[in-house]
Motif scaffolding. Structure first.
Motif, short mmCIF file in Angstrom:
data_model
loop_
_atom_site.label_atom_id
_atom_site.label_comp_id
_atom_site.label_asym_id
_atom_site.label_seq_id
_atom_site.Cartn_x
_atom_site.Cartn_y
_atom_site.Cartn_z
N GLU A 197 -41.54 35.19 130.51
CA GLU A 197 -42.39 34.68 129.14
C GLU A 197 -42.41 33.11 129.07
N ASN A 198 -41.67 32.36 129.73
CA ASN A 198 -41.75 31.13 129.56
C ASN A 198 -41.24 30.37 128.10
N TYR A 199 -39.98 30.92 128.16
CA TYR A 199 -39.21 30.37 126.96
C TYR A 199 -38.21 29.34 127.78
N HIS A 200 -37.82 28.38 126.97
CA HIS A 200 -36.70 27.52 127.42
C HIS A 200 -35.36 28.12 127.17
N LEU A 201 -34.75 28.46 128.34
CA LEU A 201 -33.32 29.11 127.90
C LEU A 201 -32.47 28.05 127.67
N THR A 202 -31.59 28.76 126.60
CA THR A 202 -30.33 27.74 126.28
C THR A 202 -28.99 28.92 126.24
N GLY A 203 -27.94 28.48 126.19
CA GLY A 203 -26.78 29.27 126.49
C GLY A 203 -25.52 28.65 127.23
N ASN A 204 -24.85 29.57 127.62
CA ASN A 204 -23.61 28.97 128.37
C ASN A 204 -23.70 28.41 129.69
N TYR A 205 -24.68 27.31 129.52
CA TYR A 205 -24.98 26.62 130.94
C TYR A 205 -24.37 25.45 130.97
N HIS A 206 -24.45 24.36 131.88
CA HIS A 206 -23.91 23.05 131.92
C HIS A 206 -24.18 22.17 130.82
N TYR A 207 -25.35 21.95 130.11
CA TYR A 207 -25.74 21.18 129.24
C TYR A 207 -24.74 21.46 127.88
N THR A 239 -16.67 29.61 128.24
CA THR A 239 -17.54 28.30 128.37
C THR A 239 -16.59 27.22 127.76
N HIS A 240 -16.23 27.54 126.76
CA HIS A 240 -15.50 26.62 125.70
C HIS A 240 -14.13 26.14 126.26
N LEU A 241 -13.38 26.97 126.90
CA LEU A 241 -12.07 26.58 127.45
C LEU A 241 -12.38 25.81 128.62
N ARG A 242 -13.28 26.21 129.29
CA ARG A 242 -13.84 25.54 130.79
C ARG A 242 -14.19 24.03 130.27
N ALA A 243 -15.05 24.00 129.28
CA ALA A 243 -15.51 22.60 128.74
C ALA A 243 -14.40 21.63 128.56
N ILE A 244 -13.39 22.31 127.75
CA ILE A 244 -12.29 21.53 127.03
C ILE A 244 -11.41 21.00 128.47
N TRP A 245 -11.19 21.82 129.06
CA TRP A 245 -10.43 21.30 130.26
C TRP A 245 -11.31 20.25 130.93
N LYS A 246 -12.65 20.28 131.29
CA LYS A 246 -13.32 19.44 131.92
C LYS A 246 -13.19 18.05 131.35
N GLY A 247 -13.49 18.07 130.06
CA GLY A 247 -13.44 16.74 129.34
C GLY A 247 -11.94 16.13 129.48
N LEU A 248 -10.86 16.92 129.34
CA LEU A 248 -9.69 16.42 129.47
C LEU A 248 -9.37 15.70 130.69
N LYS A 249 -9.99 16.44 131.77
CA LYS A 249 -9.89 15.73 133.05
C LYS A 249 -10.75 14.63 133.11
N GLU A 250 -11.73 14.35 132.52
CA GLU A 250 -12.44 13.09 132.46
C GLU A 250 -11.91 11.84 131.90
#
Ligand SMILES: *Cc1c(COP(=O)(O)O)cnc(C)c1O
Ligand SMILES: [Zn+2]
Length: 389
Positions: A197-207, A239-250
């Protein structure tokens, strides 16, 4: 913009930015945004006044995948305070104990960090209407940021979602669809509607990951670039845990820190797919039963970032475990006595820190940050029932 490309978190396949995909077309796994890290390192000089700037999500704009900073959709998310809780420290026998109080975000949960980035990207992609599946907080958050951006928002939530979160979403003008008995069913429905139905999907994705990694940036920044021994994070989708870890590695990658903390992830009893896989060494198996739980925000049967959680915890030498509803209630009360009112799902991180200390996994002298993900007023019914027993 310093963002470089998309990389699959599992098979490593690379894709150009921007590309309107949500998972790896080759293997179906979540994607990561990568950056030109050497350029960021060069950009942030050694004694840059940047270091003294007050922490908030967009302080770290060079680590965020947005091409025009004037078009950022923001409600001043992030910049939540880090509380040292000395009485609790003493009670639990932990060297230094801090609470990162994400309930201080504009809609009362850390999701706002990710929504700011996701809705900004939605505008870049010329979206007009967005959709999201949620256990409640992401729905409220996307509704607020969608409203701010002038977008039409539809949220899909499972039965039993705390009413406060839905009232919140409706006050921001969102259309609410109740679908299925758990988050996992709501997610399938939102993804179907986005496709058909042509919605823009948001959620637990990379952005979203990119916005939510700033929780980790801020913790380090608020500790004056000292790294704690442990960071404890509740797992819903992971997703939050994964994100925090990614940031710390950066941060380490560009030389802002040298060490990394250990990451501990916590699931609530009955929704322990990731913990079970961790303990048995087997692949993650979806939970099939619906168990009544206090912690609705993390009642997820098949966490999309489960494998990324296990990878992060392994890499960090960390720990994964469940806590019971009873342990969560106790932790919520302990936080209350420190003047911090958090929702049940958020109290699980303190409950796990306590358990890990009792089991000797956390040492007496160590420093621990527990992430309290959302505000207590978000889920009044659950706490009211606790109080009346
Ligand atoms: C979303 C949410 C979580 C879980 O975060 P994930 O990124 O799904 O793992 C934990 N606590 C609260 C209050 C939440 O809203
Ligand atoms: Zn892949």
């Amino acid at each position: 913009m310093f963002a470089a490309k998309l990389v699959c978190t599992k098979c490593g396949e690379e894709y150009p930015l921007p590309l309107g995909i949500y998972r790896c077309p080759r293997c179906g796994s979540p994607l990561d945004v990568t950056y030109h890290y050497d350029d960021i390192a060069e950009f942030i000089g050694e004694n840059d006044p940047w270091f003294r700037e007050h922490p908030h999500t967009w302080k770290y704009w060079m680590f965020l995948p947005v091409s025009n900073l004037r078009k950022v959709v923001t409600l001043n998310e992030g910049g939540t305070r880090l509380y040292r809780v000395r009485r609790l420290e003493e009670k639990l026998g932990i060297g230094r104990l801090y609470v990162k109080n994400e309930g201080e975000n504009p809609t009362g949960a850390f999701k706002d960090r990710g929504s700011s980035v996701e809705i900004t990207k939605a505008l870049e992609f010329h979206a007009q209407r967005v959709i999201v599946a949620s256990t409640g907080n992401m729905a409220a958050s996307i509704s607020a940021y969608g409203a701010k951006a002038g977008l039409e928002v539809t949220i899909v939530v499972p039965e039993g979602t705390p009413e406060g979160k839905l009232v919140q979403a409706r006050m921001y003008g969102a259309r609410v669809e109740v679908f299925g008995k758990t988050y996992d069913e709501a997610l399938a429905e939102a993804e179907r509607k986005a496709r058909e139905e042509n919605y823009h999907l948001t959620g637990n994705y990379h952005y979203r990951v990119e916005g939510q990694k700033t929780t980790g940036f801020e913790i380090i920044d608020q500790l004056h670039f000292n790294v704690p021994d442990w960071i404890v994070v509740p797992i819903g989708a992971g997703t939050h845990l994964r994100a925090i870890w990614k940031g710390l590695k950066e941060f380490r990658r560009i030389g802002l820190i040298e060490e990394l903390p250990r990451i501990a992830g916590v699931q609530i009893e009955g929704y322990d797919a990731v913990v079970r896989a961790w303990k048995t060494g087997k692949p993650i198996e979806k939970i099939t039963k619906k168990t009544p739980t206090l912690a609705s925000a993390i009642a997820v049967k098949a966490p999309v970032d489960g494998e990324n959680v296990i990878r992060a915890v392994k890499e960090s030498g960390g720990h994964l475990d469940t806590v019971t509803n009873g342990e969560t209630i106790e932790a919520g009360r302990l936080l209350g006595k420190e003047g911090l009112f958090v929702e049940p799902s958020s109290a699980t991180s303190l409950a796990l820190a306590r358990k890990m200390r009792e089991e000797g996994i956390i040492d007496r002298g160590e420093s621990v940050v527990v992430v309290a993900t959302g505000h207590g007023l978000k889920d009044i019914n659950t706490w009211r029932n606790v109080l009346s027993h």
